[in-house]
Enzyme design. Sequence first.
Site, short mmCIF file in Angstrom:
data_model
loop_
_atom_site.label_atom_id
_atom_site.label_comp_id
_atom_site.label_asym_id
_atom_site.label_seq_id
_atom_site.Cartn_x
_atom_site.Cartn_y
_atom_site.Cartn_z
N TYR A 266 -76.85 1.57 -13.43
CA TYR A 266 -75.73 2.05 -14.23
C TYR A 266 -75.13 3.36 -13.73
O TYR A 266 -73.91 3.49 -13.65
CB TYR A 266 -76.13 2.15 -15.70
CG TYR A 266 -76.20 0.81 -16.40
CD1 TYR A 266 -76.28 -0.39 -15.68
CD2 TYR A 266 -76.21 0.70 -17.78
CE1 TYR A 266 -76.35 -1.63 -16.30
CE2 TYR A 266 -76.27 -0.54 -18.42
CZ TYR A 266 -76.35 -1.69 -17.68
OH TYR A 266 -76.42 -2.92 -18.29
N GLU B 54 -67.06 4.13 -10.27
CA GLU B 54 -65.87 4.00 -11.12
C GLU B 54 -65.10 5.32 -11.19
O GLU B 54 -63.86 5.34 -11.07
CB GLU B 54 -66.28 3.56 -12.52
CG GLU B 54 -66.77 2.13 -12.60
CD GLU B 54 -67.29 1.79 -13.99
OE1 GLU B 54 -66.57 2.04 -14.97
OE2 GLU B 54 -68.44 1.27 -14.09
#
Length: 221
Positions: free
Chosen positions: A143, A150
């Site tokens: 994650y 991102e």
Amino acid sequence: MSPFVKFYLFTYNFLQASAWTISLLSILNSFLSNKTINVAYASAGYLISVFQTAALLEVLHGAIGIVPSGFLSPLMQWSGRTHFILAIVGQIKEVQDSPWLSITLVAWCIGEMIRYPHYAFTCLGSCPYWLTYLRYTGFIIIYPTGLVGELLIMYKALPFVKETNLYAKFFSVFPFSYYDFLWAVLLVYPFLWLKLYLQLFKQRKSKLGKSEKLHGKRKRV
């Protein structure tokens, strides 16, 4: 939970797991064929976009109560990722060949290849301990890797968003532009992500504790 709902949830999770697995295999094949890591979106971007968008069903699942997650957490995850893959990556070609996008998409694929099979087996009432362990341990590395990718892609997209005045027509009714909105997302995103990340650690403690006890009982039997 009725047999029909169990069958539906198993089928949904199986299809999602299959799609993310195919996406990762496509990306790896492109890596090997082209000898570059900048081809992830070109090889699997469309499939990833479709199934990420389809994950809106998970928000509905929580809203109507057929899964215990509620709707807010799935909505935050879905909206963040879908905005990223459709509104940013899908519209700005200059970021589509970024190595960080490839790293992000690979992280997404690996994470979902663990998460969806875990959900599918849970629907059947018999999830292997090793899969539960992967589900609540793999995220610790996967994650944050996805988050960094991102954020870097969103930051890289900013000059192109400003230059083209992206989504100007839609944002004309607001006192700010999409460029301003994207800056706000960049600033807020890590804090929202951290809330979900810490929540997973709480779930990890609970889920792995229960699974270890159940696994131990089965061994003794």
